[in-house]
Design a protein around this motif. Structure first.
Motif, PDB file in Angstrom:
ATOM      1  N   SER A 186      10.843  -1.817  -0.952  1.00 17.34           N
ATOM      2  CA  SER A 186      11.487  -3.119  -1.036  1.00 17.34           C
ATOM      3  C   SER A 186      10.776  -4.171  -0.185  1.00 17.34           C
ATOM      4  O   SER A 186      10.933  -5.357  -0.426  1.00 17.34           O
ATOM      5  CB  SER A 186      12.956  -3.029  -0.626  1.00 17.34           C
ATOM      6  OG  SER A 186      13.066  -2.482   0.670  1.00 17.34           O
ATOM      7  N   ASP A 187      10.025  -3.727   0.798  1.00 17.90           N
ATOM      8  CA  ASP A 187       9.231  -4.633   1.621  1.00 17.90           C
ATOM      9  C   ASP A 187       8.177  -3.811   2.354  1.00 17.90           C
ATOM     10  O   ASP A 187       7.962  -2.642   2.028  1.00 17.90           O
ATOM     11  CB  ASP A 187      10.103  -5.449   2.583  1.00 17.90           C
ATOM     12  CG  ASP A 187      10.863  -4.603   3.603  1.00 17.90           C
ATOM     13  OD1 ASP A 187      10.508  -3.425   3.818  1.00 17.90           O
ATOM     14  OD2 ASP A 187      11.823  -5.115   4.192  1.00 17.90           O
ATOM     15  N   ASP A 203       0.841  -1.181   0.000  1.00 18.80           N
ATOM     16  CA  ASP A 203       0.000   0.000   0.000  1.00 18.80           C
ATOM     17  C   ASP A 203       0.887   1.245   0.000  1.00 18.80           C
ATOM     18  O   ASP A 203       1.620   1.489   0.953  1.00 18.80           O
ATOM     19  CB  ASP A 203      -0.887  -0.023   1.241  1.00 18.80           C
ATOM     20  CG  ASP A 203      -1.691   1.244   1.402  1.00 18.80           C
ATOM     21  OD1 ASP A 203      -1.959   1.927   0.382  1.00 18.80           O
ATOM     22  OD2 ASP A 203      -2.044   1.562   2.541  1.00 18.80           O
ATOM     23  N   ARG A 204       0.844   2.016  -1.093  1.00 16.00           N
ATOM     24  CA  ARG A 204       1.660   3.222  -1.206  1.00 16.00           C
ATOM     25  C   ARG A 204       1.057   4.399  -0.457  1.00 16.00           C
ATOM     26  O   ARG A 204       1.761   5.339  -0.128  1.00 16.00           O
ATOM     27  CB  ARG A 204       1.801   3.628  -2.682  1.00 16.00           C
ATOM     28  CG  ARG A 204       2.768   2.820  -3.459  1.00 16.00           C
ATOM     29  CD  ARG A 204       2.815   3.253  -4.909  1.00 16.00           C
ATOM     30  NE  ARG A 204       2.873   4.686  -5.082  1.00 16.00           N
ATOM     31  CZ  ARG A 204       3.615   5.295  -5.976  1.00 16.00           C
ATOM     32  NH1 ARG A 204       4.364   4.609  -6.779  1.00 16.00           N
ATOM     33  NH2 ARG A 204       3.597   6.609  -6.097  1.00 16.00           N
ATOM     34  N   SER A 205      -0.230   4.336  -0.206  1.00 11.21           N
ATOM     35  CA  SER A 205      -0.907   5.515   0.339  1.00 11.21           C
ATOM     36  C   SER A 205      -0.362   5.931   1.699  1.00 11.21           C
ATOM     37  O   SER A 205      -0.300   7.126   2.001  1.00 11.21           O
ATOM     38  CB  SER A 205      -2.414   5.287   0.409  1.00 11.21           C
ATOM     39  OG  SER A 205      -2.716   4.237   1.296  1.00 11.21           O
ATOM     40  N   ASP A 243       5.370   3.531  15.452  1.00 10.92           N
ATOM     41  CA  ASP A 243       4.404   4.627  15.376  1.00 10.92           C
ATOM     42  C   ASP A 243       4.056   5.015  13.943  1.00 10.92           C
ATOM     43  O   ASP A 243       3.505   6.069  13.695  1.00 10.92           O
ATOM     44  CB  ASP A 243       4.903   5.845  16.160  1.00 10.92           C
ATOM     45  CG  ASP A 243       6.243   6.365  15.655  1.00 10.92           C
ATOM     46  OD1 ASP A 243       6.915   5.669  14.868  1.00 10.92           O
ATOM     47  OD2 ASP A 243       6.628   7.478  16.050  1.00 10.92           O
ATOM     48  N   GLY A 244       4.399   4.164  12.972  1.00  6.26           N
ATOM     49  CA  GLY A 244       4.062   4.410  11.572  1.00  6.26           C
ATOM     50  C   GLY A 244       5.279   4.802  10.753  1.00  6.26           C
ATOM     51  O   GLY A 244       6.414   4.730  11.210  1.00  6.26           O
ATOM     52  N   TRP A 245       5.021   5.214   9.524  1.00  6.73           N
ATOM     53  CA  TRP A 245       6.085   5.593   8.600  1.00  6.73           C
ATOM     54  C   TRP A 245       6.709   6.908   9.029  1.00  6.73           C
ATOM     55  O   TRP A 245       6.000   7.846   9.373  1.00  6.73           O
ATOM     56  CB  TRP A 245       5.529   5.735   7.181  1.00  6.73           C
ATOM     57  CG  TRP A 245       5.232   4.425   6.545  1.00  6.73           C
ATOM     58  CD1 TRP A 245       4.025   3.800   6.487  1.00  6.73           C
ATOM     59  CD2 TRP A 245       6.155   3.578   5.879  1.00  6.73           C
ATOM     60  NE1 TRP A 245       4.140   2.610   5.831  1.00  6.73           N
ATOM     61  CE2 TRP A 245       5.440   2.447   5.442  1.00  6.73           C
ATOM     62  CE3 TRP A 245       7.521   3.650   5.608  1.00  6.73           C
ATOM     63  CZ2 TRP A 245       6.045   1.408   4.742  1.00  6.73           C
ATOM     64  CZ3 TRP A 245       8.123   2.615   4.913  1.00  6.73           C
ATOM     65  CH2 TRP A 245       7.399   1.510   4.490  1.00  6.73           C
TER      66      TRP A 245
END
Length: 135
Positions: free
Chosen positions: A92-93, A16-18, A121-123
Motif C-alpha cells: 500500500s506504500d 520494489d518488491r524484491s 532495521d528493514g522489512w
C-alpha cells in the motif's frame, strides 16, 4: 500532422518488491530447514501467529512459536520437497506489505497471510494468520 503526446505516468509509485520477497524467502527457508535463526531474522520480536483449530481461535507469540519450531523435525530433515511460493504481494506504500503465501510441513499444507512493515532495521513480519489442511 498529429503530434504524439507523452505516455501518461502513473501517480502511484512503483515499489520494489524484491526487498519484501527477500524476507519471505528467508521465512520459507527457515520453515523448511527448521532454522530458528532465519525465522528470527524474518520476524519482528513482538510478532504473533493466529489461526483457528477445531473451530477455536488460537494465538501464540513468535518466541513461543520459535521454541516449537526448534523442537520439531524439519521438513528438510525428513526429505520432504519444498512447497512454498508467494501467491500475492500487496504494497500500500513504501513501508507496508501484505503477502499471501503457500507452504508446507507435510502432511500439513498452509496458506499464510503475512503482514510486513519496513522498520528502521528493514522489512520484518509483524503478524501471521494462517490456515492449513492435512493431506
Amino acid at each position: 500532422m498529429t503530434v504524439a503526446s507523452p505516455i501518461p505516468t502513473s501517480t502511484t509509485p512503483a515499489y520494489d518488491r524484491s526487498s519484501v520477497e527477500a524476507v519471505v524467502q528467508l521465512y520459507f527457508d527457515g520453515l523448511h530447514e527448521g532454522d530458528v535463526a532465519k525465522l528470527g531474522a524474518a520476524f519482528h520480536p513482538t510478532a504473533d501467529l493466529r489461526w483457528q483449530e477445531n473451530g477455536e481461535f488460537q494465538m501464540i507469540g513468535y518466541r513461543d512459536w520459535l521454541d516449537r519450531v526448534a523442537k520439531r523435525p524439519s521438513a528438510k530433515s525428513q526429505g520432504h520437497a519444498r512447497h512454498d511460493f508467494i501467491v500475492t504481494v500487496d504494497r500500500s506504500d513504501e513501508s507496508t506489505a501484505f503477502v499471501k503465501v503457500h507452504c508446507a510441513l507435510p502432511p500439513r499444507f498452509f496458506t499464510d497471510y503475512l503482514v510486513l512493515l519496513k522498520l528502521t532495521d528493514g522489512w520484518r513480519i509483524v503478524s501471521k494468520a494462517y490456515r492449513y489442511e492435512t493431506r
